[in-house]
Motif scaffolding. Structure first.
Motif, short mmCIF file in Angstrom:
data_model
loop_
_atom_site.label_atom_id
_atom_site.label_comp_id
_atom_site.label_asym_id
_atom_site.label_seq_id
_atom_site.Cartn_x
_atom_site.Cartn_y
_atom_site.Cartn_z
N VAL A 1 36.16 -7.64 -25.67
CA VAL A 1 36.48 -8.32 -24.84
C VAL A 1 35.56 -9.32 -24.27
N GLN A 2 34.45 -8.75 -23.94
CA GLN A 2 32.91 -9.71 -23.43
C GLN A 2 32.41 -10.95 -24.23
N HIS B 1 41.19 -6.77 -30.38
CA HIS B 1 39.58 -6.62 -29.78
C HIS B 1 38.77 -5.29 -30.74
N TYR C 1 44.48 -15.46 -26.33
CA TYR C 1 42.79 -16.34 -26.80
C TYR C 1 43.36 -17.04 -28.24
N HIS D 1 34.91 -12.64 -26.00
CA HIS D 1 35.91 -13.30 -25.56
C HIS D 1 35.61 -13.93 -24.77
N GLN D 2 35.24 -13.88 -23.62
CA GLN D 2 35.06 -14.21 -22.34
C GLN D 2 33.80 -14.37 -22.30
N LYS E 1 42.39 -19.70 -23.63
CA LYS E 1 43.96 -18.85 -23.52
C LYS E 1 44.83 -19.92 -23.86
N VAL F 1 34.41 -18.44 -24.37
CA VAL F 1 36.00 -18.67 -22.84
C VAL F 1 34.80 -20.23 -22.00
N ALA F 2 33.83 -19.40 -21.67
CA ALA F 2 33.48 -19.81 -20.27
C ALA F 2 32.33 -20.89 -20.56
#
Length: 212
Positions: A43-44, A27, A63, A46-47, A57, A50-51
């Protein structure tokens, strides 16, 4: 689903980093790549990816890319190519002359590239072929001859080994003396499948083609 401009740039930078280093950035590294102020911003991102289905993951919580076609050279028309900038002698010295001799892609390295797929290696049973834990092994959906390296599926379990066909059984031989041979003698209701023939592997040192 189309990404916003900033998320697309973040994703593209992840891809570029992975192709250079064959791993995902931390990160902190991802934040630096994208000019972000903190690792928490990475991090935000990456999230969010993913969404939206662009990242996921793995079993260890790391990731990874959701679509391998985006990752490997030759997977689509937008991937990088290797320019051929001239010739070099392997004999006597000669004048260096730069010229444009075209480009190399994954298709040049592996004929029938559409049949090639990758699996990540877990374990050290093939280390004498320099295939070690964490490498990405490249497999082709082509015929496997006795003595060649391939991925085998049997009773829901898989392994990468040298495969020897012996009458009504298969001998799976590791490339590491610390491991024993595996003998498969399938019954009438059991099936052994050859998932693919080993054609090369990738790790932090580069791309290696099978010598066989």
């Amino acid at each position: 689903m189309a990404l916003t401009k900033k998320r697309q740039q973040f994703y593209d930078n992840l891809l570029s980093f992975f192709r250079r280093h064959l791993r995902m950035p931390t990160h902190r590294e991802a934040a630096k790549l994208n000019g972000l102020k903190s690792a928490n911003s990475s991090v935000q991102y990456h999230q969010a990816l993913v969404a939206e289905g662009f990242l996921k993951k793995d079993e260890s919580g790391n990731y990874i890319f959701s679509s391998p076609v985006d990752v490997w050279p030759g997977g689509n028309d937008n991937n990088a190519v290797i320019p051929v900038l001239g010739e070099i002698t392997a004999g006597a010295m000669q004048e260096a002359v730069e010229s444009d001799l075209g480009e190399l892609t994954f298709d040049h390295l592996f004929p029938n590239v559409d049949n090639v797929f990758a699996l990540r290696v877990k374990g050290m049973s093939m280390k004498e072929l320099d295939i070690t834990d964490g490498d990405y092994v490249l497999l082709s959906k082509t015929e496997l001859r006795s003595g060649e390296v391939g991925a085998v599926l049997y009773n829901g379990e898989t392994t990468l080994k040298k495969v020897y066909k012996e009458q009504n059984r298969l001998r799976l031989k590791p490339a590491n003396p610390e491991y024993d041979d595996i003998i498969l003698e399938p019954g009438e209701s059991e099936e052994v499948r050859i998932l693919g023939k080993y054609v090369g592997h990738l790790n932090e040192h580069g791309l290696f083609k099978s010598p066989f």
